[in-house]
Each structure stands twice: as structure tokens, then as C-alpha cells.
Design a protein around this motif. Structure first.
Motif, PDB file in Angstrom:
ATOM      1  N   UNK A  95      -5.131  -5.363  94.714  1.00 17.85           N
ATOM      2  CA  UNK A  95      -6.023  -4.940  95.788  1.00 17.85           C
ATOM      3  C   UNK A  95      -5.560  -5.546  97.114  1.00 17.85           C
ATOM      4  N   UNK A  96      -5.458  -4.749  98.157  1.00 15.22           N
ATOM      5  CA  UNK A  96      -4.803  -5.171  99.391  1.00 15.22           C
ATOM      6  C   UNK A  96      -5.515  -6.309 100.103  1.00 15.22           C
ATOM      7  N   UNK A  97      -6.814  -6.367 100.022  1.00 15.09           N
ATOM      8  CA  UNK A  97      -7.540  -7.419 100.746  1.00 15.09           C
ATOM      9  C   UNK A  97      -7.549  -8.736  99.974  1.00 15.09           C
ATOM     10  N   UNK A  98      -6.940  -8.757  98.787  1.00 15.23           N
ATOM     11  CA  UNK A  98      -6.886  -9.962  97.963  1.00 15.23           C
ATOM     12  C   UNK A  98      -5.445 -10.464  97.903  1.00 15.23           C
ATOM     13  N   UNK A  99      -5.238 -11.701  98.313  1.00 17.79           N
ATOM     14  CA  UNK A  99      -3.920 -12.329  98.253  1.00 17.79           C
ATOM     15  C   UNK A  99      -3.923 -13.380  97.148  1.00 17.79           C
ATOM     16  N   UNK A 100      -2.913 -13.360  96.306  1.00 15.78           N
ATOM     17  CA  UNK A 100      -2.783 -14.343  95.227  1.00 15.78           C
ATOM     18  C   UNK A 100      -1.608 -15.258  95.548  1.00 15.78           C
ATOM     19  N   UNK A 101      -1.873 -16.559  95.609  1.00 17.87           N
ATOM     20  CA  UNK A 101      -0.860 -17.561  95.925  1.00 17.87           C
ATOM     21  C   UNK A 101      -0.608 -18.423  94.693  1.00 17.87           C
ATOM     22  N   UNK A 102       0.622 -18.913  94.550  1.00 19.23           N
ATOM     23  CA  UNK A 102       0.962 -19.817  93.448  1.00 19.23           C
ATOM     24  C   UNK A 102       1.537 -21.094  94.034  1.00 19.23           C
ATOM     25  N   UNK A 103       0.648 -21.895  94.622  1.00 23.16           N
ATOM     26  CA  UNK A 103       1.043 -23.136  95.271  1.00 23.16           C
ATOM     27  C   UNK A 103       0.121 -24.263  94.823  1.00 23.16           C
ATOM     28  N   UNK A 104       0.359 -25.438  95.342  1.00 22.86           N
ATOM     29  CA  UNK A 104      -0.504 -26.585  95.085  1.00 22.86           C
ATOM     30  C   UNK A 104      -1.871 -26.325  95.729  1.00 22.86           C
ATOM     31  N   UNK A 105      -2.914 -26.269  94.938  1.00 27.08           N
ATOM     32  CA  UNK A 105      -4.233 -25.941  95.460  1.00 27.08           C
ATOM     33  C   UNK A 105      -4.749 -26.920  96.493  1.00 27.08           C
ATOM     34  N   UNK A 106      -4.306 -28.164  96.421  1.00 29.05           N
ATOM     35  CA  UNK A 106      -4.761 -29.168  97.385  1.00 29.05           C
ATOM     36  C   UNK A 106      -4.259 -28.870  98.795  1.00 29.05           C
ATOM     37  N   UNK A 107      -3.231 -28.039  98.900  1.00 30.74           N
ATOM     38  CA  UNK A 107      -2.671 -27.709 100.212  1.00 30.74           C
ATOM     39  C   UNK A 107      -3.349 -26.510 100.854  1.00 30.74           C
TER      40      UNK A 107
ATOM     41  N   UNK B 125      -6.370 -25.856 102.220  1.00 33.93           N
ATOM     42  CA  UNK B 125      -7.040 -25.963 103.534  1.00 33.93           C
ATOM     43  C   UNK B 125      -6.064 -25.985 104.698  1.00 33.93           C
ATOM     44  N   UNK B 126      -5.011 -26.781 104.588  1.00 31.71           N
ATOM     45  CA  UNK B 126      -4.072 -26.862 105.715  1.00 31.71           C
ATOM     46  C   UNK B 126      -3.197 -25.622 105.822  1.00 31.71           C
ATOM     47  N   UNK B 127      -3.034 -24.910 104.701  1.00 32.13           N
ATOM     48  CA  UNK B 127      -2.195 -23.706 104.737  1.00 32.13           C
ATOM     49  C   UNK B 127      -2.921 -22.513 105.342  1.00 32.13           C
ATOM     50  N   UNK B 128      -4.243 -22.412 105.132  1.00 30.42           N
ATOM     51  CA  UNK B 128      -4.950 -21.176 105.487  1.00 30.42           C
ATOM     52  C   UNK B 128      -6.067 -21.334 106.506  1.00 30.42           C
ATOM     53  N   UNK B 129      -6.523 -22.544 106.742  1.00 33.83           N
ATOM     54  CA  UNK B 129      -7.590 -22.746 107.718  1.00 33.83           C
ATOM     55  C   UNK B 129      -7.020 -23.179 109.061  1.00 33.83           C
ATOM     56  N   UNK B 130      -7.601 -22.720 110.173  1.00 34.74           N
ATOM     57  CA  UNK B 130      -8.744 -21.803 110.280  1.00 34.74           C
ATOM     58  C   UNK B 130      -8.347 -20.365 109.956  1.00 34.74           C
TER      59      UNK B 130
ATOM     60  N   UNK C 231      -9.836 -33.158 100.560  1.00 35.98           N
ATOM     61  CA  UNK C 231      -9.697 -31.724 100.824  1.00 35.98           C
ATOM     62  C   UNK C 231     -10.893 -31.190 101.608  1.00 35.98           C
ATOM     63  N   UNK C 232     -12.088 -31.659 101.270  1.00 30.93           N
ATOM     64  CA  UNK C 232     -13.276 -31.246 102.020  1.00 30.93           C
ATOM     65  C   UNK C 232     -13.160 -31.671 103.482  1.00 30.93           C
ATOM     66  N   UNK C 233     -12.784 -32.919 103.697  1.00 32.36           N
ATOM     67  CA  UNK C 233     -12.646 -33.413 105.073  1.00 32.36           C
ATOM     68  C   UNK C 233     -11.578 -32.646 105.841  1.00 32.36           C
ATOM     69  N   UNK C 234     -10.474 -32.323 105.152  1.00 32.18           N
ATOM     70  CA  UNK C 234      -9.414 -31.577 105.817  1.00 32.18           C
ATOM     71  C   UNK C 234      -9.895 -30.182 106.202  1.00 32.18           C
ATOM     72  N   UNK C 235     -10.647 -29.538 105.307  1.00 35.97           N
ATOM     73  CA  UNK C 235     -11.170 -28.207 105.606  1.00 35.97           C
ATOM     74  C   UNK C 235     -12.124 -28.243 106.797  1.00 35.97           C
ATOM     75  N   UNK C 236     -13.040 -29.210 106.808  1.00 37.66           N
ATOM     76  CA  UNK C 236     -14.000 -29.329 107.902  1.00 37.66           C
ATOM     77  C   UNK C 236     -13.278 -29.676 109.208  1.00 37.66           C
ATOM     78  N   UNK C 237     -12.242 -30.508 109.102  1.00 40.04           N
ATOM     79  CA  UNK C 237     -11.489 -30.868 110.288  1.00 40.04           C
ATOM     80  C   UNK C 237     -10.751 -29.700 110.905  1.00 40.04           C
ATOM     81  N   UNK C 238     -10.309 -28.762 110.080  1.00 37.66           N
ATOM     82  CA  UNK C 238      -9.558 -27.611 110.571  1.00 37.66           C
ATOM     83  C   UNK C 238     -10.472 -26.457 110.998  1.00 37.66           C
ATOM     84  N   UNK C 239     -11.645 -26.353 110.380  1.00 40.27           N
ATOM     85  CA  UNK C 239     -12.589 -25.296 110.737  1.00 40.27           C
ATOM     86  C   UNK C 239     -13.988 -25.786 110.369  1.00 40.27           C
ATOM     87  N   UNK C 240     -14.648 -26.365 111.342  1.00 37.86           N
ATOM     88  CA  UNK C 240     -15.869 -27.145 111.110  1.00 37.86           C
ATOM     89  C   UNK C 240     -16.977 -26.348 110.436  1.00 37.86           C
ATOM     90  N   UNK C 241     -17.040 -25.048 110.692  1.00 38.63           N
ATOM     91  CA  UNK C 241     -18.142 -24.242 110.164  1.00 38.63           C
ATOM     92  C   UNK C 241     -17.888 -23.712 108.757  1.00 38.63           C
TER      93      UNK C 241
END
Length: 284
Positions: free
Chosen positions: A133-145, A147-152, A178-188
């Protein structure tokens, strides 16, 4: 990386996680503007409860199996159960949706879904289950990365599920990072961190780390199927949710007593409180 969620699919922890996630999706889609869903450790997305792995443990029987047998569920659980029933149209419970399948069915055409699974075989199955499905992207990377890879995200609204396998001793601490990194990159960002309830000493340190985080507000949601007095079994599970959409707290206060009663194995219980108090102004 040896963890395979198929052995545990549909158990009481999955029911809590996915029911809460379904409510988050329902509240997010009230606004016309799109949002992005990010899933750090996605698994394969769809599980065969009659397959070899799930049959070996039978954990689903005391989880989704109990809800499946009910003639009625609360209105707030209908979206979740409709997805399960749509996957089993003949009336026999065989297939169970993971968070990727729930996201695929409960988000809209304008919403984007980013799924990540590092395990090679599970990543391949995830891609196959999502059907390109085009609106769904599947990645095969380290999940901990993730937030920094996709946010904001371009959509300006996002939901991030952090749901690691907890194979390593430091994964509770990594969840906080990871939570702090996500909030730091996109607070909302709405960040939902799933965690098992086993070792109370470890959990106390985890709670303290969450309380020290920079989340604007942080809701703790827990469901127990056994008393939390043993570190040798999965007594229950919880979700720490940063920026929960309004009125998720009220909805869960209605749902959790029912869920604790239905899923109790020896003695059920629940907890719902704020690790970081909700600000008085604004609704997400």
C-alpha cells in the motif's frame, strides 16, 4: 533479535496495547488534517493464532479469546473488535491484527504509516502482509533510531509507538531516551511506550526516568491480570503516553475496570494516573 511476537500475539498485553492504540487513532482522526503513525518494533503485522507459534503457548486464549466470546463489548472497544472480526468473517477466531494492521485499517487515506522491523524474516513477512500500500512504508532498521530518522514529520501531527521486545536489560532506559528524543524533535508527538509489568524494582527506576523526562504531559495506563508480586511471570503491562489526545484519559477510566474484570487470571487490577501532570491549557 531472536524475539518473535507470534508466540504472544493476542495475549492480555496485546489487548491492552491495541485497544488503547485504537482509541488514539479514533481521537486523532476527528481532525481533518493528516497525521503520521510511526511503529518502532512492528513485528509481522498479522498473526495466525492457529499457527505453530501461537498454538505452542495458547496465550491468546486468555486475551483476545475472552473478548471474542462476548456477545457485547463497550462502545469504546467496538473499533478494535470490528478489525478483529473483519479478519475472521467466518466467525472462528484465527487471525489477529498487530499494530501495523490496526494502523492500516483505522487510519485514513491522507494519513501516513511508517513501520519498522529489524528481524529479517519478520521484516519480509511485514512487507508481504502490508500488501504494498503506497501510504505505508516498511523499514528494516534499528527501531531505536526511528525518532531521529523520521521526526519531525511533514504532517505536523504524529503518533509514535515504542514497543521493543525487552530482550536486553537496558531496554526500559532506552525507552525513556527514545521518548525524550521524539519529544525533543517534535514536541507535540503522541508517544506511547509499552512495557511489561514484572520486576517492580526495575519499574520504579523506569517511572522515575519518565517523570524526569521533558514530556509536556505523561499518562500512565496499566492493566494487571495477576498481583504484581512476582518477577517470574508477566503480571500485566502498561503504556506511558506522552501528549495523550483528549479525552483519552476519560475513555480509559471507563474501559479499564471492564478490561481488568474480563482478562483477570488470578486477580485483575488497573491503574490510570499522571506521571507528569497535564497542563491546564490546550487540547491536542
Amino acid at each position: 533479535m531472536n524475539y518473535r511476537h507470534a508466540y504472544h500475539a493476542g495475549n492480555h498485553a496485546d489487548v491492552l496495547k491495541h485497544l488503547v492504540l485504537s482509541r488514539i487513532f479514533a481521537l486523532m482522526v476527528r481532525k481533518d488534517t493528516p497525521f503520521a503513525f510511526l511503529d518502532s518494533h512492528s513485528g509481522i503485522g498479522l498473526y495466525d493464532l492457529q499457527g505453530d507459534e501461537a498454538s505452542r503457548t495458547g496465550e491468546w486464549e486468555a486475551g483476545i479469546g475472552r473478548l471474542w466470546q462476548l456477545d457485547e463489548v463497550p462502545e469504546l472497544a467496538v473499533d478494535y473488535m470490528e478489525v478483529v472480526r473483519a479478519l475472521n468473517p467466518d466467525g472462528e477466531l484465527q487471525y489477529y491484527p498487530g499494530s501495523p494492521e490496526l494502523a492500516r485499517r483505522l487510519t485514513r487515506s491522507q494519513d501516513r504509516v511508517h513501520l519498522n522491523e529489524l528481524h529479517p524474516e519478520d521484516g519480509r513477512l511485514l512487507k508481504a502482509n502490508m500488501g504494498g500500500e503506497r501510504r505505508i512504508a516498511v523499514h528494516q532498521n534499528d527501531g531505536w533510531l526511528l525518532p531521529r530518522a523520521l521526526l519531525p514529520v511533514p504532517e505536523k501531527r504524529g503518533v509514535l509507538l515504542i514497543d521493543p521486545p525487552f530482550e536486553e536489560a537496558d531496554e526500559l532506559e532506552r525507552c525513556v531516551i527514545a521518548l525524550e528524543e521524539a519529544i525533543g524533535r517534535m514536541r507535540q508527538t503522541v508517544v506511547a511506550v509499552w512495557y511489561p509489568i514484572k520486576d517492580e524494582r526495575q519499574l520504579k527506576r523506569f517511572y522515575q526516568g519518565l517523570e524526569r523526562s521533558k514530556a509536556p504531559k505523561l499518562l500512565r495506563v496499566e492493566l494487571l491480570v495477576h498481583p504484581a508480586d512476582s518477577a517470574d511471570r508477566l503480571n500485566g503491562s502498561g503504556l506511558a503516553i506522552a501528549n495523550p489526545p483528549w479525552p483519552l484519559e476519560d475513555e480509559l477510566r471507563e474501559l479499564l475496570p471492564w478490561l481488568a474484570e474480563v482478562l483477570a487470571q488470578s486477580e485483575g487490577g488497573w491503574r490510570l494516573d499522571w506521571l507528569i501532570e497535564e497542563a491546564a491549557s490546550g487540547k491536542l
